[in-house]
Design an enzyme around this catalytic site. Structure first.
Site, short mmCIF file in Angstrom:
data_model
loop_
_atom_site.label_atom_id
_atom_site.label_comp_id
_atom_site.label_asym_id
_atom_site.label_seq_id
_atom_site.Cartn_x
_atom_site.Cartn_y
_atom_site.Cartn_z
N ASP A 65 -2.35 11.10 -1.86
CA ASP A 65 -1.91 10.24 -3.19
C ASP A 65 -1.98 10.40 -4.70
OD1 ASP A 65 -2.71 8.45 -0.84
OD2 ASP A 65 -2.95 7.07 -1.70
N ARG A 110 1.01 -1.14 -0.48
CA ARG A 110 -0.34 -0.06 0.07
C ARG A 110 1.27 1.00 0.23
NH1 ARG A 110 2.05 2.18 3.45
NH2 ARG A 110 0.67 3.54 3.75
N GLY A 111 0.27 2.25 0.52
CA GLY A 111 1.13 3.71 -0.59
C GLY A 111 0.81 4.01 -1.71
N ALA A 112 0.98 4.73 -2.43
CA ALA A 112 0.73 5.77 -3.68
C ALA A 112 2.29 5.00 -4.58
CB ALA A 112 0.12 7.16 -3.93
N ASN A 130 -5.66 12.61 0.20
CA ASN A 130 -4.37 11.56 0.77
C ASN A 130 -5.53 11.48 1.72
OD1 ASN A 130 -1.82 10.94 1.28
ND2 ASN A 130 -2.45 11.98 3.42
N LYS A 131 -5.07 10.30 2.64
CA LYS A 131 -5.62 9.52 3.66
C LYS A 131 -6.69 9.73 4.10
CE LYS A 131 -5.53 5.97 3.92
NZ LYS A 131 -6.14 4.69 3.43
N ARG A 187 -7.22 -0.27 -6.75
CA ARG A 187 -7.52 1.35 -5.86
C ARG A 187 -7.57 2.53 -7.67
NH1 ARG A 187 -3.99 1.14 -0.93
NH2 ARG A 187 -6.00 1.86 0.18
N GLN A 235 -2.10 2.84 9.50
CA GLN A 235 -1.14 2.76 8.82
C GLN A 235 0.31 3.49 9.76
OE1 GLN A 235 -4.23 3.30 7.38
NE2 GLN A 235 -4.25 2.73 5.57
O1 MRU Z 1 -4.28 3.33 2.19
P1 MRU Z 1 -3.09 3.87 2.01
O2 MRU Z 1 -2.13 3.27 3.11
O3 MRU Z 1 -2.70 2.86 0.57
O4 MRU Z 1 -3.45 5.13 2.02
C1 MRU Z 1 -1.77 5.39 1.74
C2 MRU Z 1 -1.27 7.00 1.97
O5 MRU Z 1 -2.72 8.12 1.82
C3 MRU Z 1 -0.20 8.36 2.08
O6 MRU Z 1 -0.15 9.28 3.02
C4 MRU Z 1 0.25 8.03 0.40
O7 MRU Z 1 -0.53 6.78 -0.69
C5 MRU Z 1 1.24 8.88 0.30
S1 MRU Z 1 2.26 7.42 0.40
C6 MRU Z 1 3.63 8.08 -0.26
#
Ligand code: MRU
Length: 323
Positions: A220, A47-49, A230-231, A81, A179
């Site tokens: 993201d 996970r993470g963009a 973002n999250k 996603r 997270q």
């Molecule tokens: O749902 P996730 O854990 O994939 O969400 C991640 C985030 O929101 C991060 O802040 C974002 O992807 C930036 S990662 C450099």
């Protein structure tokens, strides 16, 4: 820093760190084909963009090696996603490389290497924002586990820490998938960076106490007008920071910038299962729950973007770079 790499290609195999098990267990899983990569992205093993973009790029390599239809494989990966633009960006870049008869593994490796370099640059540009004795606050995990190398929101922290600057980070637990509590707190502990875990709703109180000097979050997607997706919880944090006069920085590589989408209103927000919200809670059986995984922070609430091209006060710098 000794956080394991979330995505690895070695000896012709793609291996992903299963982030659902952290911090209790560090376990890796080989991905035999593009379907398993798609599952791993959807289930948030990875996970993470940026990390899902890199994993998807290697997924396209697996698809090509298996003789799969690449357009269909790309669609399968894109559908996992919808919010992080890096995923579609990486998959589309792999399709273009295929159309140009370029080597797909070399292209995926280039995406991965460029990501590391962008994190280093974000760290270099962002570190001077961290003054000795500063208190930072971050949300979710935009660290090495979400990207590669130094991460994005964490990159200025790692670079400042290397330079011997003393500072402290408040880590939002980041409901519902945690997270912050599970991943960011683990990363910062491994690096020896002073940090304190707080629940998401503590930010306003901490800022009222003057306990936070700056906020740094990842993204993201940043749209053409600078809106930042973002999250979930990031928007509330930005509003609270604005109210208290606390600078709010978005750290993001250029692969997160989406020049084709005018504003945050055009970004699909992923809704995940209600079970992620209800499972750890003593909520009544059958309670209805909603689980939007991301939200949009208006550009007007962003102090500046810490990017691989420097600190940009608006999204225009991205626009010029992408023109
Ligand atoms: O749902 P996730 O854990 O994939 O969400 C991640 C985030 O929101 C991060 O802040 C974002 O992807 C930036 S990662 C450099």
């Amino acid at each position: 820093m000794s956080v394991p790499a979330p995505v690895k290609w070695h000896d012709g195999r793609l291996t992903l760190l299963d982030q659902r098990l952290l911090p209790g267990r560090v376990a890796f899983e080989d991905q035999p084909d593009v379907a398993s990569v798609a599952r791993a992205i959807r289930d948030m093993r990875v996970r993470g963009a940026p990390a899902i973009g890199i994993a998807a790029a290697y997924g396209m390599v697996l698809a090509e090696r298996a003789g799969a239809d690449l357009e269909q494989s790309a669609e399968q990966l894109r559908a996992t996603r919808p919010t992080a633009v890096n995923l579609a960006w990486a998959v589309d870049r792999m399709l273009r490389a295929h159309a140009a008869c370029r080597d797909l593994l070399a292209e995926a490796r280039a995406i991965h290497d460029e990501d590391r370099a962008m994190c280093e640059a974000i760290g270099r540009f962002g570190a001077p924002l961290i003054q000795p004795g500063a208190n930072l606050l971050t949300h979710c995990n935009a660290g090495a586990l979400a990207v590669s190398a130094l991460g994005t929101a964490t990159a200025p922290m790692y670079v400042a820490h290397r330079a011997g600057i003393p500072f402290h980070v408040y880590v939002d637990e980041t409901r519902p998938v945690l997270q912050g509590a599970r991943l960011t707190a683990w990363e910062l502990a491994q690096a020896g960076i002073a940090h304190t875990l707080v629940c998401d709703s503590a930010a306003a109180h901490l800022m009222a106490e003057n306990a936070v000097d700056l906020v740094i979050v990842g993204a993201d997607r940043v749209t053409a007008n600078g809106d930042t997706v973002n999250k979930i919880g990031t928007r509330a944090l930005a509003i609270v920071a604005d109210y208290h006069g606390v600078p709010f920085y978005v750290a993001c590589p250029s692969s997160t910038f989406d020049a084709d989408t005018a504003s945050g209103r055009g970004v699909p927000i992923e809704e995940r299962t209600s079970g992620e919200v209800t499972n750890p809670l003593p909520a009544p059986a059958g309670v209805r729950a909603r689980n939007p995984a991301f939200d949009v922070t208006p550009a007007s609430l962003v102090t500046a973007y810490i990017t691989d091209m420097g600190i940009l006060p608006t999204a225009d710098g991205f626009l010029r770079a992408c023109a």
